[in-house]
Motif scaffolding. Sequence first.
Motif, mmCIF file in Angstrom:
data_model
loop_
_atom_site.group_PDB
_atom_site.id
_atom_site.type_symbol
_atom_site.label_atom_id
_atom_site.label_comp_id
_atom_site.label_asym_id
_atom_site.label_seq_id
_atom_site.Cartn_x
_atom_site.Cartn_y
_atom_site.Cartn_z
ATOM 1 N N LEU A 160 1.073 -1.141 -0.154
ATOM 2 C CA LEU A 160 0.062 0.018 0.063
ATOM 3 C C LEU A 160 0.867 1.220 0.153
ATOM 4 O O LEU A 160 1.994 1.497 0.829
ATOM 5 C CB LEU A 160 -0.845 0.061 1.373
ATOM 6 C CG LEU A 160 -1.912 1.108 1.398
ATOM 7 C CD1 LEU A 160 -3.216 0.416 0.571
ATOM 8 C CD2 LEU A 160 -2.256 1.430 2.737
ATOM 9 N N THR A 161 0.495 2.129 -0.812
ATOM 10 C CA THR A 161 1.264 3.637 -0.988
ATOM 11 C C THR A 161 0.204 4.540 -0.834
ATOM 12 O O THR A 161 -0.957 4.420 -0.983
ATOM 13 C CB THR A 161 2.027 3.535 -2.195
ATOM 14 O OG1 THR A 161 1.370 3.849 -3.224
ATOM 15 C CG2 THR A 161 2.894 2.537 -2.374
ATOM 16 N N ASP A 189 -13.066 -2.331 -9.743
ATOM 17 C CA ASP A 189 -14.083 -2.661 -8.797
ATOM 18 C C ASP A 189 -13.718 -3.763 -7.584
ATOM 19 O O ASP A 189 -13.772 -3.459 -6.623
ATOM 20 C CB ASP A 189 -15.156 -3.237 -9.240
ATOM 21 C CG ASP A 189 -16.540 -3.318 -8.521
ATOM 22 O OD1 ASP A 189 -16.600 -2.178 -7.880
ATOM 23 O OD2 ASP A 189 -17.098 -4.217 -8.588
ATOM 24 N N ARG A 190 -12.811 -4.746 -8.106
ATOM 25 C CA ARG A 190 -12.445 -5.840 -7.237
ATOM 26 C C ARG A 190 -11.410 -5.044 -6.308
ATOM 27 O O ARG A 190 -11.468 -5.415 -5.122
ATOM 28 C CB ARG A 190 -11.566 -6.871 -7.950
ATOM 29 C CG ARG A 190 -12.492 -8.315 -8.257
ATOM 30 C CD ARG A 190 -11.718 -9.370 -8.620
ATOM 31 N NE ARG A 190 -10.727 -9.023 -9.649
ATOM 32 C CZ ARG A 190 -11.070 -9.121 -10.928
ATOM 33 N NH1 ARG A 190 -12.395 -9.374 -11.342
ATOM 34 N NH2 ARG A 190 -10.166 -9.078 -11.923
ATOM 35 N N TYR A 191 -10.562 -4.276 -6.624
ATOM 36 C CA TYR A 191 -9.529 -3.389 -6.061
ATOM 37 C C TYR A 191 -10.129 -2.830 -4.966
ATOM 38 O O TYR A 191 -9.621 -2.610 -3.718
ATOM 39 C CB TYR A 191 -8.686 -2.718 -7.073
ATOM 40 C CG TYR A 191 -7.778 -1.635 -6.455
ATOM 41 C CD1 TYR A 191 -6.526 -1.674 -6.253
ATOM 42 C CD2 TYR A 191 -8.365 -0.373 -6.294
ATOM 43 C CE1 TYR A 191 -5.672 -0.665 -5.327
ATOM 44 C CE2 TYR A 191 -7.561 0.720 -5.674
ATOM 45 C CZ TYR A 191 -6.325 0.485 -5.524
ATOM 46 O OH TYR A 191 -5.562 1.589 -5.031
ATOM 47 N N PHE A 192 -11.095 -1.836 -5.474
ATOM 48 C CA PHE A 192 -11.886 -0.750 -4.452
ATOM 49 C C PHE A 192 -12.493 -1.878 -3.531
ATOM 50 O O PHE A 192 -12.311 -1.554 -1.997
ATOM 51 C CB PHE A 192 -12.846 -0.096 -5.127
ATOM 52 C CG PHE A 192 -13.611 0.445 -4.280
ATOM 53 C CD1 PHE A 192 -13.252 1.718 -3.536
ATOM 54 C CD2 PHE A 192 -15.026 0.316 -3.834
ATOM 55 C CE1 PHE A 192 -13.682 2.712 -2.640
ATOM 56 C CE2 PHE A 192 -15.920 1.286 -3.164
ATOM 57 C CZ PHE A 192 -15.053 2.276 -2.529
ATOM 58 N N ARG A 193 -13.266 -3.102 -3.377
ATOM 59 C CA ARG A 193 -14.005 -3.737 -2.738
ATOM 60 C C ARG A 193 -13.080 -4.407 -1.716
ATOM 61 O O ARG A 193 -13.102 -4.490 -0.491
ATOM 62 C CB ARG A 193 -14.709 -4.853 -3.151
ATOM 63 C CG ARG A 193 -15.962 -4.053 -4.232
ATOM 64 C CD ARG A 193 -16.714 -4.801 -4.553
ATOM 65 N NE ARG A 193 -17.743 -4.101 -5.399
ATOM 66 C CZ ARG A 193 -18.560 -3.182 -4.646
ATOM 67 N NH1 ARG A 193 -18.895 -3.351 -3.338
ATOM 68 N NH2 ARG A 193 -19.416 -2.461 -5.316
ATOM 69 N N ARG A 194 -11.809 -4.971 -2.305
ATOM 70 C CA ARG A 194 -10.755 -5.715 -1.361
ATOM 71 C C ARG A 194 -10.408 -4.615 -0.193
ATOM 72 O O ARG A 194 -10.083 -4.817 0.865
ATOM 73 C CB ARG A 194 -9.632 -6.170 -2.096
ATOM 74 C CG ARG A 194 -8.986 -7.501 -1.553
ATOM 75 C CD ARG A 194 -7.940 -7.909 -2.608
ATOM 76 N NE ARG A 194 -7.305 -6.973 -3.621
ATOM 77 C CZ ARG A 194 -7.428 -7.211 -4.831
ATOM 78 N NH1 ARG A 194 -8.047 -8.154 -5.478
ATOM 79 N NH2 ARG A 194 -6.849 -6.202 -5.821
ATOM 80 N N HIS A 195 -10.068 -3.315 -0.669
ATOM 81 C CA HIS A 195 -9.222 -2.314 0.128
ATOM 82 C C HIS A 195 -10.373 -1.950 1.190
ATOM 83 O O HIS A 195 -10.024 -1.550 2.065
ATOM 84 C CB HIS A 195 -8.691 -1.182 -0.715
ATOM 85 C CG HIS A 195 -7.499 -1.663 -1.326
ATOM 86 N ND1 HIS A 195 -6.095 -1.570 -0.517
ATOM 87 C CD2 HIS A 195 -7.025 -1.670 -2.574
ATOM 88 C CE1 HIS A 195 -5.180 -1.951 -1.279
ATOM 89 N NE2 HIS A 195 -5.770 -2.018 -2.637
ATOM 90 N N ALA A 200 -7.924 -0.974 8.465
ATOM 91 C CA ALA A 200 -7.774 0.400 8.361
ATOM 92 C C ALA A 200 -8.959 1.209 7.926
ATOM 93 O O ALA A 200 -9.522 2.040 8.339
ATOM 94 C CB ALA A 200 -6.555 0.878 8.132
ATOM 95 N N LEU A 201 -9.307 0.689 6.690
ATOM 96 C CA LEU A 201 -10.333 1.366 6.047
ATOM 97 C C LEU A 201 -11.813 1.149 6.501
ATOM 98 O O LEU A 201 -12.640 2.017 6.756
ATOM 99 C CB LEU A 201 -10.559 0.836 4.381
ATOM 100 C CG LEU A 201 -9.971 1.361 3.470
ATOM 101 C CD1 LEU A 201 -10.725 2.816 3.099
ATOM 102 C CD2 LEU A 201 -8.364 1.855 3.643
ATOM 103 N N ARG A 202 -11.901 -0.213 7.260
ATOM 104 C CA ARG A 202 -13.198 -0.464 7.775
ATOM 105 C C ARG A 202 -13.397 0.555 8.934
ATOM 106 O O ARG A 202 -14.487 1.073 9.238
ATOM 107 C CB ARG A 202 -13.132 -1.919 8.442
ATOM 108 C CG ARG A 202 -13.787 -2.781 7.402
ATOM 109 C CD ARG A 202 -13.904 -4.235 8.056
ATOM 110 N NE ARG A 202 -14.818 -4.993 7.205
ATOM 111 C CZ ARG A 202 -16.098 -4.926 7.095
ATOM 112 N NH1 ARG A 202 -16.624 -4.049 7.757
ATOM 113 N NH2 ARG A 202 -16.747 -5.846 6.328
#
Length: 223
Positions: A160-161, A189-195, A200-202
């Motif tokens: 992650l950067t 879409d997959r990238y966004f959902r995974r992150h 930290a995002l949650r």
Amino acid sequence: MKVYGVPLSVHTRKVILAARLKGIPLESEIVIPVVPGNPPSNWRDISPTGLIPAIEDNGFRLADSTAIICYLERKQPTPALLPADDREYAAALALDAWAGSALFRSVIHPIFHNQIVGPKIRNVPGDSAVIEAARDKAAPEAFGYLENLDLRDFLVGDRLTIADLAVISNLILFHYLGYRIAPQFPRLDRYFRRHIDTPALRAALAEEAPFADQMGLDRSFIH
Ligand SMILES: N[C@@H](CCC(=O)N[C@@H](CS)C(=O)NCC(=O)O)C(=O)O
């Protein structure tokens, strides 16, 4: 360290996420520049552009999310949000700048201003043509660029950067505004959902939920 801004803001969220990942405690002072009369009277001394976020750390004031994250990186180098490799370092900063322009200025800002700030905060009707141009032209162009990067887990290298923080933070607001990534961009879409499913995002999304609800934003993309 104090952060001035509001967690819903794309650029304030970048800083909140960076500090959270690095374990740097932040005290927040809510400043919402789009609400007339909201910023404190000395706001331009804190943020010369008037934009959020800005920070204050033991008398040191700094505005601009990228500059702030570079400062946090020096204070707490791990986990690194700026790659050690020269080319990856430059690529991450270039994508961060790209997100500020092609995603924020061309997509998020025009939609947010015409859908929320005008009609819901300033009592001025929004311009639906501006919203449509951002949604139908600028967004697919920007999303197509990301999709064609052969996007997998991270935008640059294998961790992650700052580039991921910038892109994801913009995509969160896009979703809050009621839009979704079209099926023609499956990797994005997959990238966004995974992150957004990472700890930290949650945590950040849970913390900003009251602000999102207060503005009537769409949180149905969060599970
Ligand atoms: N380059 C700046 C951009 C900051 C920016 O555009 N902030 C937005 C919120 S995400 C803002 O303050 N908008 C208020 C306005 O447009 O008046 C950064 O990275 O901090």
